[in-house]
Design an enzyme around this catalytic site. Structure first.
Site, PDB file in Angstrom:
ATOM      1  N   CYS A 160      23.933   1.770-100.487  1.00  6.62           N
ATOM      2  CA  CYS A 160      24.072   1.924 -99.031  1.00  6.62           C
ATOM      3  C   CYS A 160      25.296   1.117 -98.553  1.00  6.62           C
ATOM      4  O   CYS A 160      25.343  -0.114 -98.729  1.00  6.62           O
ATOM      5  CB  CYS A 160      22.805   1.456 -98.320  1.00  6.62           C
ATOM      6  SG  CYS A 160      21.312   2.148 -99.071  1.00  6.62           S
TER       7      CYS A 160
ATOM      8  N   CYS B 288       4.641  -5.717 -90.570  1.00 14.69           N
ATOM      9  CA  CYS B 288       5.519  -4.591 -90.891  1.00 14.69           C
ATOM     10  C   CYS B 288       6.218  -4.943 -92.198  1.00 14.69           C
ATOM     11  O   CYS B 288       6.503  -6.116 -92.459  1.00 14.69           O
ATOM     12  CB  CYS B 288       6.544  -4.401 -89.782  1.00 14.69           C
ATOM     13  SG  CYS B 288       7.809  -3.172 -90.204  1.00 14.69           S
TER      14      CYS B 288
ATOM     15  N   CYS C 192       8.111  -8.775 -89.566  1.00 16.91           N
ATOM     16  CA  CYS C 192       8.675  -7.678 -90.355  1.00 16.91           C
ATOM     17  C   CYS C 192       9.246  -8.268 -91.634  1.00 16.91           C
ATOM     18  O   CYS C 192      10.144  -9.111 -91.588  1.00 16.91           O
ATOM     19  CB  CYS C 192       9.811  -6.988 -89.612  1.00 16.91           C
ATOM     20  SG  CYS C 192       9.340  -6.411 -87.981  1.00 16.91           S
TER      21      CYS C 192
ATOM     22  N   CYS D 151       7.846   2.916 -88.471  1.00 19.40           N
ATOM     23  CA  CYS D 151       8.998   2.358 -87.778  1.00 19.40           C
ATOM     24  C   CYS D 151      10.218   3.001 -88.422  1.00 19.40           C
ATOM     25  O   CYS D 151      10.446   2.813 -89.626  1.00 19.40           O
ATOM     26  CB  CYS D 151       9.027   0.839 -87.951  1.00 19.40           C
ATOM     27  SG  CYS D 151      10.539   0.085 -87.320  1.00 19.40           S
TER      28      CYS D 151
ATOM     29  N   CYS E 135      25.178  -2.294 -96.626  1.00 19.38           N
ATOM     30  CA  CYS E 135      24.162  -3.295 -96.961  1.00 19.38           C
ATOM     31  C   CYS E 135      24.688  -4.476 -97.774  1.00 19.38           C
ATOM     32  O   CYS E 135      25.312  -4.309 -98.833  1.00 19.38           O
ATOM     33  CB  CYS E 135      23.010  -2.626 -97.709  1.00 19.38           C
ATOM     34  SG  CYS E 135      21.608  -3.747 -97.917  1.00 19.38           S
TER      35      CYS E 135
ATOM     36  N   CYS F  67      19.950  -5.077-105.177  1.00 15.00           N
ATOM     37  CA  CYS F  67      19.361  -3.735-105.058  1.00 15.00           C
ATOM     38  C   CYS F  67      20.224  -2.707-105.789  1.00 15.00           C
ATOM     39  O   CYS F  67      21.451  -2.753-105.722  1.00 15.00           O
ATOM     40  CB  CYS F  67      19.213  -3.355-103.587  1.00 15.00           C
ATOM     41  SG  CYS F  67      18.455  -1.734-103.367  1.00 15.00           S
TER      42      CYS F  67
ATOM     43  N   ARG G 205      13.753  -0.311 -80.248  1.00 14.09           N
ATOM     44  CA  ARG G 205      14.156  -1.699 -80.513  1.00 14.09           C
ATOM     45  C   ARG G 205      15.671  -1.854 -80.486  1.00 14.09           C
ATOM     46  O   ARG G 205      16.392  -1.125 -81.172  1.00 14.09           O
ATOM     47  CB  ARG G 205      13.609  -2.156 -81.880  1.00 14.09           C
ATOM     48  CG  ARG G 205      13.939  -3.629 -82.190  1.00 14.09           C
ATOM     49  CD  ARG G 205      13.170  -4.150 -83.401  1.00 14.09           C
ATOM     50  NE  ARG G 205      11.752  -3.854 -83.260  1.00 14.09           N
ATOM     51  CZ  ARG G 205      11.045  -3.160 -84.139  1.00 14.09           C
ATOM     52  NH1 ARG G 205      11.595  -2.735 -85.247  1.00 14.09           N
ATOM     53  NH2 ARG G 205       9.774  -2.906 -83.911  1.00 14.09           N
TER      54      ARG G 205
HETATM   55  N1  SAM Z   1      15.457  -1.338 -99.029  1.00 14.01           N
HETATM   56  C1  SAM Z   1      14.823  -0.895 -97.867  1.00 14.01           C
HETATM   57  C2  SAM Z   1      15.255   0.457 -97.443  1.00 14.01           C
HETATM   58  O1  SAM Z   1      16.334   0.903 -97.823  1.00 14.01           O
HETATM   59  O2  SAM Z   1      14.539   1.105 -96.681  1.00 14.01           O
HETATM   60  C3  SAM Z   1      14.920  -1.801 -96.688  1.00 14.01           C
HETATM   61  C4  SAM Z   1      15.917  -2.826 -96.440  1.00 14.01           C
HETATM   62  S1  SAM Z   1      17.236  -2.430 -95.306  1.00 14.01           S
HETATM   63  C5  SAM Z   1      17.960  -3.989 -95.269  1.00 14.01           C
HETATM   64  C6  SAM Z   1      16.492  -2.073 -93.738  1.00 14.01           C
HETATM   65  C7  SAM Z   1      17.390  -1.499 -92.675  1.00 14.01           C
HETATM   66  O3  SAM Z   1      18.179  -2.523 -92.089  1.00 14.01           O
HETATM   67  C8  SAM Z   1      18.394  -0.458 -93.086  1.00 14.01           C
HETATM   68  O4  SAM Z   1      17.825   0.798 -93.227  1.00 14.01           O
HETATM   69  C9  SAM Z   1      19.388  -0.513 -91.948  1.00 14.01           C
HETATM   70  O5  SAM Z   1      19.031   0.368 -90.919  1.00 14.01           O
HETATM   71  C10 SAM Z   1      19.308  -1.969 -91.476  1.00 14.01           C
HETATM   72  N2  SAM Z   1      20.512  -2.709 -91.909  1.00 14.01           N
HETATM   73  C11 SAM Z   1      20.760  -3.158 -93.149  1.00 14.01           C
HETATM   74  N3  SAM Z   1      21.966  -3.762 -93.210  1.00 14.01           N
HETATM   75  C12 SAM Z   1      22.500  -3.677 -91.974  1.00 14.01           C
HETATM   76  C13 SAM Z   1      23.750  -4.107 -91.406  1.00 14.01           C
HETATM   77  N4  SAM Z   1      24.673  -4.709 -92.122  1.00 14.01           N
HETATM   78  N5  SAM Z   1      23.958  -3.868 -90.093  1.00 14.01           N
HETATM   79  C14 SAM Z   1      23.012  -3.251 -89.360  1.00 14.01           C
HETATM   80  N6  SAM Z   1      21.830  -2.811 -89.845  1.00 14.01           N
HETATM   81  C15 SAM Z   1      21.575  -3.014 -91.136  1.00 14.01           C
HETATM   82 FE1  SF4 Z   2      18.901  -1.397-101.151  1.00 14.99          FE
HETATM   83 FE2  SF4 Z   2      20.061  -2.247 -98.897  1.00 14.99          FE
HETATM   84 FE3  SF4 Z   2      19.966   0.368 -99.444  1.00 14.99          FE
HETATM   85 FE4  SF4 Z   2      17.669  -0.932 -98.825  1.00 14.99          FE
HETATM   86  S1  SF4 Z   2      19.427  -0.615 -97.476  1.00 14.99           S
HETATM   87  S2  SF4 Z   2      17.983   0.560-100.496  1.00 14.99           S
HETATM   88  S3  SF4 Z   2      18.120  -2.956 -99.737  1.00 14.99           S
HETATM   89  S4  SF4 Z   2      21.076  -1.201-100.636  1.00 14.99           S
END
Ligand code: SAM
Ligand code: SF4
Ligand code: DTB
Length: 323
Positions: free
Chosen positions: A51, A124, A91, A184, A54, A47, A256
């Site tokens: 973030c 979802c 989801c 959500c 992530c 990606c 959740r």
């Molecule tokens: N790319 C999409 C976005 O940014 O909306 C969705 C994917 S992202 C993996 C979905 C959500 O999972 C994130 O917004 C975050 O709240 C949660 N998430 C991702 N990585 C995480 C982690 N290491 N620990 C806890 N929650 C996490």
């Molecule tokens: Fe990309 Fe992860 Fe950020 Fe979603 S949460 S935009 S997958 S870096």
């Protein structure tokens, strides 16, 4: 609800807070089964966004391999397995900044949504930023809800993500809502934010008209290779307080208990349910990390008399003494 009001709720004596949350919960959710959602990563890694939590950002070197969109049939078989395991919703998560309708993969995404709905599950999806037309097409395909988290309070957000803004996420949420798709939207705790940052997130969520249909509260899973890899876990009582406050602030939302259950004791999870959490991710895996094992879920939910009725048979097996 104002930030001052949320602070007053959150900081009251622990058992007063639990009692207040329980009352709200029983008024709105008494007798309604816990929601079990299965998670499936349909496109992992690579990606463009940064973030800090992530595993899937291309900026960090993590355990995640970059993979393309998985085939529709793989999604269908995951949906069938999830349904058999007791989930009512699938989801699907894609590691993208966003996708538009002129991307050929968008047609496969629509097909995934249609086919998941045909299995009888709710669908979802989380794909990042959507154009108004992409949102409308997903709605027509039968998408039940779209997941787009705000992740944290507006002030703390820039410390976690620099490639897009809190406002960008609010705009996307507006487009999802305008297309008539359920929302959500929640966040993560344990990223170094203050309690006020967490309450600020609840303030934004609870001030939406209407508030989100479901609110995932994730505890950070620290991913080696990301900037947040060394973050200490959130004390359980802080999580329980936040869930109770979310329940009071958004009585009609599903709250959740999302990522991070592997690090929580069964007793802490029980208090989260008591405080108003009424949904979990159920299944071996989250997106790129492990979830609490399904047989552990079943054992815990049966002990708490929270097991959805159609799973009672499975519980009998999981309670057999193991060899
Ligand atoms: N790319 C999409 C976005 O940014 O909306 C969705 C994917 S992202 C993996 C979905 C959500 O999972 C994130 O917004 C975050 O709240 C949660 N998430 C991702 N990585 C995480 C982690 N290491 N620990 C806890 N929650 C996490
Ligand atoms: Fe990309 Fe992860 Fe950020 Fe979603 S949460 S935009 S997958 S870096
Ligand atoms: C949400 O709030 N949590 C889910 C789902 N929405 C997409 C994702 C949790 C991911 C946990 C870390 C991982 O497995 O990579």
């Amino acid at each position: 609800m104002t930030l001052e009001h949320l602070k007053a709720i959150y900081h009251q004596p622990f058992f007063d807070l639990l009692e207040q949350a329980r009352k709200v919960h029983q008024t709105h959710w008494k007798g309604k089964p816990l929601q079990l959602c299965a998670l499936l990563s349909i496109k992992s890694g690579g990606c463009s966004e940064d973030c800090a939590y992530c595993a899937q950002s291309s900026r960090y070197s993590t355990h995640v391999k970059r993979e393309g969109l998985i085939p529709v049939e793989q999604v269908v078989s995951a949906a069938v397995r999830a349904k058999a395991a007791g989930a009512t919703r699938l989801c699907m998560g894609a590691a993208w900044r966003g996708i538009d309708t002129d991307d050929p993969r968008f047609l496969s995404i629509l097909e995934m949504v249609r086919r998941v709905r045909e299995t009888g599950l709710e669908a979802c999806i989380t794909l990042g930023v959507l154009s108004p037309s992409a949102a409308q097409q997903l709605q027509k395909a039968g998408l039940t809800v779209y997941n787009h988290n705000l992740d944290t309070g507006e002030e703390f957000f820039p410390k976690i993500v620099s490639t897009h803004s809190f406002r960008d996420r609010l705009e996307n949420i507006r487009r999802i809502r305008e297309a008539g798709i359920g929302l959500c939207c929640g966040g993560i705790i344990g990223m170094g934010e203050s309690v006020d940052d967490r309450l600020s997130l609840l303030q934004t969520l609870s001030s939406m008209t209407p508030p989100p249909d479901s609110v995932p509260i994730n505890c950070l899973i620290p991913i080696p290779g990301t900037p947040l890899e060394k973050q200490p876990p959130v004390p359980s009582f802080e999580l329980i307080r936040l869930i109770a406050t979310a329940r009071i602030a958004m009585p009609q939302a599903r709250v959740r208990l999302a990522a991070g259950r592997l690090k929580l004791s069964p007793e802490a999870q029980a208090l989260c349910f008591y405080a108003g959490a009424n949904s979990i991710f159920h299944g071996e895996k989250l997106l790129t990390t492990n979830n609490q094992a399904p047989n552990q879920d079943i054992k815990l939910l049966q002990e708490l008399d929270l097991l959805p009725e159609d799973l009672l048979g499975k519980a009998e097996n999981s309670l057999q003494p193991s060899a």
